[in-house]
Design an enzyme around this catalytic site. Structure first.
Site, PDB file in Angstrom:
ATOM      1  N   GLU A  85       1.682  -0.488  -5.022  1.00 40.63           N
ATOM      2  CA  GLU A  85       0.727   0.571  -5.346  1.00 40.63           C
ATOM      3  C   GLU A  85       1.599   1.802  -5.558  1.00 40.63           C
ATOM      4  O   GLU A  85       2.073   2.404  -4.592  1.00 40.63           O
ATOM      5  CB  GLU A  85      -0.275   0.800  -4.217  1.00 40.63           C
ATOM      6  CG  GLU A  85      -1.289   1.867  -4.563  1.00 40.63           C
ATOM      7  CD  GLU A  85      -2.214   2.218  -3.398  1.00 40.63           C
ATOM      8  OE1 GLU A  85      -3.396   2.518  -3.657  1.00 40.63           O
ATOM      9  OE2 GLU A  85      -1.761   2.193  -2.237  1.00 40.63           O
ATOM     10  N   ASP A  92       0.836  -1.191   0.000  1.00 40.79           N
ATOM     11  CA  ASP A  92       0.000   0.000   0.000  1.00 40.79           C
ATOM     12  C   ASP A  92       0.881   1.255   0.000  1.00 40.79           C
ATOM     13  O   ASP A  92       1.860   1.338   0.749  1.00 40.79           O
ATOM     14  CB  ASP A  92      -0.888  -0.029   1.253  1.00 40.79           C
ATOM     15  CG  ASP A  92      -1.823   1.141   1.338  1.00 40.79           C
ATOM     16  OD1 ASP A  92      -2.696   1.273   0.464  1.00 40.79           O
ATOM     17  OD2 ASP A  92      -1.687   1.939   2.302  1.00 40.79           O
TER      18      ASP A  92
END
Length: 655
Positions: A331, A294
């Protein structure tokens, strides 16, 4: 027991722990390079423990959680580390090691995946054990995916503002412990039995999925912690080593590139070690196959706050003999300056490809909206680039199509069905007056906002969803399906359900006829993908003609430069070839509002591209996303013959 904790900002540290049902304390008498350590008697299997500055008052206060705790318990809002002995009988189960070229990712939530499934026993729904239930395993295998990617399963907390609203952090992107599984996802029986049983239930889930040939990828949040901003509650890291664990700007305030109040400082060697140790632990102790990071840009920002593809963290991962073998997915953005870095991560990594998402949505939804209202759309070039693996995005880093994790939707944003049914977000239930979530979704409601009984609107929406799914599953790269998109799942226009732990977010398992059709289409597309891409070399050039992907216009002739750039030229034919000169498949895209008469690529045109004489003479229709799919499936059209492609649709043929 030898006990050690990195706390360079503390002069002395005690460990408080349970033994024989009583709380005890012991000093960590040694200090080496910022690590307080010592031998402690009585701390054993199942002991709760935590750290505190020596002489500090701990009654009714939060002991500092061990950053390396293998288990964490919530004792009425007070969180304790728990010592758990490792050990589990894998009974010969091994990771499937699915090659990147064969990987199809299915992003899902442990709880939401099974919470409403009528065929899974009630006591298992919403749990690790529920995800491993034979009914769910059979469903995943029947669909045709290879790798289950779980939203965060590290122990996480609910943010204070959500608690005030009576909501929770359903997605789990608010980690407290990077080594501890989230105990709330375990069955009630496992929680009663204790932390070791929770770990064993998680490992049993992984073992069961591995035995079925399915990989397990974890969505991990190493960019910030649950301690939030400087004035929020301290649980662990801030109390142990605030300036080591977190990034600070020149005035001493937190430097926040995550939007969550703090950013972990991976320029600090011990923090970097913590993250790599955590990754290695999940691989070695839980057989985890890969990780999706993330806000990965925040992990690789240097001392000047710039993204560095040679950052020590990325180098440490590449050098680690265990972690480097896992699937590593970034990401590739955060909320800091220069935060968009898609395509810039180093070799060994794959990136979420947001350009793929945007191009697919624009071509099939945003453009369709404009065309239906008298405007113009874009040319077919950007969509073709997606089908070809986004070379222009990844070639600069020395990577090919397998570095592109393609997606149309993810947990964050509209579902696939909602992209076709809403022009605007509807996030009022989140308690932020609809201010949260993206305002630009490239969606198109096809004339009616939200639910409708108009069959023409429903047909158009279903066709658009099929187009998007076909684009995703027929493109070079690694596709990621968001759980429920194959079933037409709706969140009723909410594009930010991070705080909705209820039926709005959970999968519904009693689909209607249209949803069943979407499932069948997705399953067929995955089977076609395996056939069409089986022989693709996944490298950028191939034959003397430059590629195994051959592009033709609607006249069956090679595309010209003008046709690539002309917004009115929204039809293209893609031949997928093999090194032996044969053709594996033909994909025809028609992005116009009306059906198009095309000519299939002629034998002469095929010869000009080096296709062998005995291949590609006849094309059999396998699937079309138009409304006439079942009526025409199996039709055969010869090279050079005329064919009709439905309005706003994709037709797929086997040579």
């Amino acid at each position: 027991m030898n006990v050690a904790v990195f706390a360079p900002e503390l002069k002395a540290v005690d460990v408080h722990f349970t033994a024989g049902g009583q709380w005890r304390s012991a000093p960590l008498t040694e200090l080496t390079d910022g690590i307080h350590h010592g031998v402690v008697s009585g701390l054993g299997e199942g002991s709760r423990y935590g750290f505190w500055p020596r002489g500090g008052q701990v009654k009714h206060r939060q002991l500092l959680v061990d950053p390396y705790a293998r288990a964490i318990t919530d004792d009425g809002g007070i969180f304790h580390s728990v010592f758990v002995e490792p050990g589990f009988d894998w009974d010969g189960a091994r990771p499937p090691q699915v090659p990147w070229r064969d990987t199809v990712i299915y992003e899902c939530h442990v709880k939401g995946q099974t919470m409403l499934h009528p065929q899974i026993p009630a006591e298992l729904r919403g749990t690790y054990a529920g995800l491993a239930h034979p009914v769910m395993v059979e469903y995943l295998l029947n669909l045709g995916i290879t790798s289950v990617q779980l939203l965060p399963v590290h122990f996480h907390l609910d943010e204070p503002h959500l608690q005030e609203l009576g909501l929770s952090n359903y997605w789990g992107y608010n980690t407290l412990g990077f080594f501890a599984p989230h105990e709330a996802y375990a069955t009630a029986a496992a929680r009663r039995a204790g932390p070791k049983a929770v770990l064993d239930e998680f490992k049993t889930m992984v073992k069961t999925l591995h035995e079925a040939g399915l990989e397990v990828i974890l969505d991990v949040v190493y960019n910030h912690t649950a301690e939030g901003g400087k004035h929020q509650r301290t649980y662990s890291y801030r109390g142990l080593a605030d300036h080591a664990y977190y990034r600070h700007e020149v005035h001493g305030n937190y430097l926040d590139t995550t939007g969550c109040g703090n950013t972990l400082n991976l320029n600090e060697p011990r923090v970097r070690q913590l993250v790599v140790d955590s990754l290695r632990y999940w691989i070695e102790e839980f057989q985890i196959d890969g990780f999706r990071f993330d806000l990965a840009v925040s992990l690789a920002r240097d001392g000047n706050n710039h993204f560095d593809p040679n950052h020590p963290f990325l180098q440490a991962v590449a050098a680690d003999p265990v972690v480097s073998r896992a699937k590593l997915i970034s990401e590739p953005w955060d909320v800091g300056p220069g935060g968009w870095q898609t395509g810039n991560f180093p070799q060994g990594w794959a990136d979420w490809n947001d350009r793929f998402r945007d191009a697919a949505r624009s071509f099939w939804l945003e453009d369709a909206n404009a065309l239906n209202h008298g405007g113009s759309g874009s040319s077919v070039a950007r969509l073709a680039s997606c089908l070809a693996g986004s070379a222009e995005v990844f070639s600069g880093s020395g990577r090919g199509p397998l570095a592109s994790v393609n997606f149309v939707t993810a947990h964050d944003g509209f579902t696939l069905a909602d992209l076709t049914a809403f022009d605007r977000k509807h996030n009022e239930d989140n308690g932020e007056e609809n201010r949260d979530g993206s305002n630009y979704n490239r969606s198109y409601n096809h004339g009616v906002e939200g639910a409708t009984g108009d069959s023409a609107v429903l047909d158009a929406r279903a066709r658009a969803a099929r187009n998007l799914m076909a684009t995703l599953l027929l493109s070079l790269g690694v596709p990621m399906i968001t759980a429920g998109d194959e079933l037409g799942r709706t969140q009723h226009g909410n594009n930010n359900v991070y705080c909705q732990d209820n039926e709005l977010s959970w999968l519904h398992w009693l689909p209607d006829d249209r949803q069943e059709q979407m499932f069948r289409t997705t399953r067929r597309l995955l089977r076609i993908r395996r056939i069409f891409l089986a022989n693709q070399p996944y490298g950028y050039p191939a034959t003397e003609h430059g590629s195994y992907l051959l592009w033709f216009n609607e006249a069956g002739e090679p595309m010209t430069q003008d046709q690539w750039t002309d917004p009115s030229s929204r039809t293209v034919q893609l031949l997928m070839g093999s090194p032996n000169g044969s053709i594996d498949g033909l994909v025809v895209v028609n992005g116009r509002l009306e059906p198009r008469k095309i000519l299939m690529p002629s034998s002469a045109a095929l010869r000009d591209f080096g296709v062998a004489e005995n291949h590609g003479r006849t094309f059999e229709l396998l699937l079309t996303t138009s409304d006439y799919d079942d009526r025409r499936r199996g039709a055969r059209i010869a090279s050079g013959e005329r064919e009709i492609i439905g309005a706003n649709s994709i037709s797929i043929y086997r040579a």
